[in-house]
Design an enzyme around this catalytic site. Structure first.
Site, PDB file in Angstrom:
ATOM      1  CG  HIS A  56      -1.934   1.124   1.167  1.00  0.00           C
ATOM      2  ND1 HIS A  56      -3.280   0.889   0.996  1.00  0.00           N
ATOM      3  CD2 HIS A  56      -1.783   2.471   1.234  1.00  0.00           C
ATOM      4  CE1 HIS A  56      -3.915   2.057   0.976  1.00  0.00           C
ATOM      5  NE2 HIS A  56      -3.026   3.031   1.110  1.00  0.00           N
ATOM      6  CG  HIS A  58      -0.983   7.004  -1.604  1.00  0.00           C
ATOM      7  ND1 HIS A  58      -2.221   7.180  -2.190  1.00  0.00           N
ATOM      8  CD2 HIS A  58      -1.212   6.262  -0.487  1.00  0.00           C
ATOM      9  CE1 HIS A  58      -3.145   6.592  -1.451  1.00  0.00           C
ATOM     10  NE2 HIS A  58      -2.558   6.022  -0.413  1.00  0.00           N
ATOM     11  CD  GLN A 151      -6.822  11.166  -1.946  1.00  0.00           C
ATOM     12  OE1 GLN A 151      -5.667  10.797  -2.086  1.00  0.00           O
ATOM     13  NE2 GLN A 151      -7.478  11.002  -0.806  1.00  0.00           N
ATOM     14  CG  HIS A 209      -7.462   4.459   0.537  1.00  0.00           C
ATOM     15  ND1 HIS A 209      -6.944   3.985  -0.631  1.00  0.00           N
ATOM     16  CD2 HIS A 209      -6.458   5.131   1.158  1.00  0.00           C
ATOM     17  CE1 HIS A 209      -5.679   4.354  -0.715  1.00  0.00           C
ATOM     18  NE2 HIS A 209      -5.354   5.046   0.349  1.00  0.00           N
ATOM     19  CD  GLU A 212      -6.619   6.621   5.840  1.00  0.00           C
ATOM     20  OE1 GLU A 212      -6.923   6.630   4.637  1.00  0.00           O
ATOM     21  OE2 GLU A 212      -5.488   6.945   6.249  1.00  0.00           O
ATOM     22  CG  ASP A 308      -0.875   5.198   3.473  1.00  0.00           C
ATOM     23  OD1 ASP A 308      -1.186   5.302   2.275  1.00  0.00           O
ATOM     24  OD2 ASP A 308      -1.612   5.572   4.408  1.00  0.00           O
TER      25      ASP A 308
HETATM   26 FE   FE2 Z   1      -3.447   5.118   1.462  1.00  0.00          FE
END
Ligand code: FE2
Length: 425
Positions: A56, A58, A151, A209, A212, A308
């Site tokens: 995971h 970005h 996102q 996701h 969260e 992440d």
């Molecule tokens: Fe993430």
């Protein structure tokens, strides 16, 4: 003649073996291999493990910390707002340069497989196109898997379904989502259903996701398990973050974990990021926010841990060392028993490989010759010391080296070499 022979390698299970490599594959793993080799590495009884895997990440936002400003509140929502400020000014050249540099950091740390979410909210799909190029350019050295990540919400953001479909058409591997960020709980559930249906239609995996949040009523993972079951996606679906589980009612969680197990969901916790992002609205006590790693593992669910973020709107630290990730996860999750520490190591190696569905992962005869030689004795010492990755081998070739670290302590006329290992009394 062998291409590479690694002698005296300590495997994860404690056994001492030699590893023979012919071409790009492991030709033999045995207690003693007598053969000439083009190159030999004496591992001297130190740990040799399959590469670290980050399930995971970005990569589109990495190494942007401070652009255009730093996240002052430390919250997820300020991070998302900051990323929205930055996005219009991104150029393909800059995103690519940062992503390639990050890949080099990963390789130096022995992290040779990365699943990166890529934001598809930008109608230009600039980051998608760049990371598809990076995926191809890095393929000889690192497995990069991309997730189409809406996102700003799949239903909340205008054009998101079209952008996401275009990203998949361009070759993005996995379908993402962010149900807790949709406008309402029902819309969140609806987004889970639609995205899972899209995955079933296209034969793709899902990695969302999910929840969260510190809100115990953020329960989209329940819908994710339901849709996985309904559509026959078992084993192909991952719930990432799942931090709301930390705050949920214990009785409800006993039902939920059973549903997740039945659906064969994979779980990815991101301890470095969630220990800093979660609990920000709490006074005292402050919740840790990491999902229930110990209980999920005990239930037989595949739990991995991800990095992440590295130096981006959400997190200013990091160097893509998956041992940092496991070290934090071990502490936050109270994984301090010896078996639990080994499970934390597995969370950034074989469990993470299972999330990414890497079928050829592991140090075994016939598999690709991909492994890391560490300056430590075993996985628990690796977690304790986060030691040098002496050699990183990919397809039989050394692609990164780090010199052994040795401290010399000078006390008057006496000099001591310190390696942070215990001594016999
Ligand atoms: Fe993430």
């Amino acid at each position: 003649m062998l291409d590479l022979l690694v002698s005296n390698a300590r495997l994860h299970d404690g056994s001492l073996v030699d590893i023979a490599v012919a071409g790009s594959r492991i030709s033999e793993v045995a207690p003693r291999i007598e053969a000439a080799a083009g190159k030999t590495i004496d591992a001297a009884g130190q740990l040799v493990c399959a590469p670290f895997v980050d399930p995971h990440f970005h990569m589109d936002s990495t190494l942007t910390a401070g652009l255009p400003r730093y996240n002052t509140s430390g919250t997820l929502l300020e991070g998302i707002a900051l990323w929205d400020e930055l996005k219009p000014s991104l150029t393909a050249e800059a995103v690519k340069a940062r992503a390639l540099e990050l890949c080099r950091w990963s390789i130096a740390r022995g992290t040779l497989a990365v699943r990166s979410h890529v934001d598809v909210s930008d109608p230009r799909l600039l980051a998608v196109e760049v990371l598809l190029e990076v995926r191809e350019e890095m393929r000889p050295w690192l497995d990069l898997q991309l997730v189409a990540f809406p996102q700003n919400g799949y239903l909340r953001h205008p054009g998101a379904p079209q952008n996401l479909a275009r990203a998949l058409d361009l070759g993005v591997d996995v379908i993402g989502g962010i149900p807790h960020f949709e406008r309402s709980e029902p819309q969140g559930r609806e987004s889970v259903r639609l995205l899972c249906e899209l995955a079933a239609e296209r034969g793709l995996a899902v990695d969302m996701h999910c929840d969260e949040s510190d809100d115990p009523w953020s329960r989209h993972v329940e819908e994710l398990a339901l849709q996985t079951q309904r559509l026959g996606l078992q084993g192909r679906v991952t719930g990432s973050h799942l931090t709301s589980m930390h705050s949920m009612d214990n009785y409800y969680v006993t039902k939920l974990i059973a549903l997740m197990h039945e659906a064969q969901l994979h779980v990815v916790a991101n301890p470095l990021i969630n220990i800093t992002l979660q609990g920000r609205h709490d006074t005292y006590p402050k919740r840790r926010g990491m999902t229930r790693v110990k209980e999920l593992m005990a239930a037989g669910i595949n739990v991995a841990m991800g990095q992440d973020c590295i130096m981006d709107p959400w997190y200013s630290l990091g160097s893509h060392d998956m041992l940092d990730v496991a070290h934090m996860g071990l502490h936050v999750g109270h994984l301090t028993g010896r078996d639990e520490m080994l499970a934390a190591f597995d969370a950034v190696t074989k469990n993470a490989a299972a999330v990414m569905q890497l079928s050829e992962y592991g140090i075994e005869t016939g598999k690709p010759a991909d492994f890391v030689v560490l300056q430590c004795a075993d996985p628990i010492e690796a977690l304790r010391l986060r030691p040098a990755r002496l050699y990183v081998v990919r397809r039989g070739r050394i692609i990164a080296e780090t010199a052994p670290v040795l401290s010399r302590v000078i006390l008057g006329s006496a000099q001591h070499e310190v390696t942070f290992k215990s001594v016999e009394p």
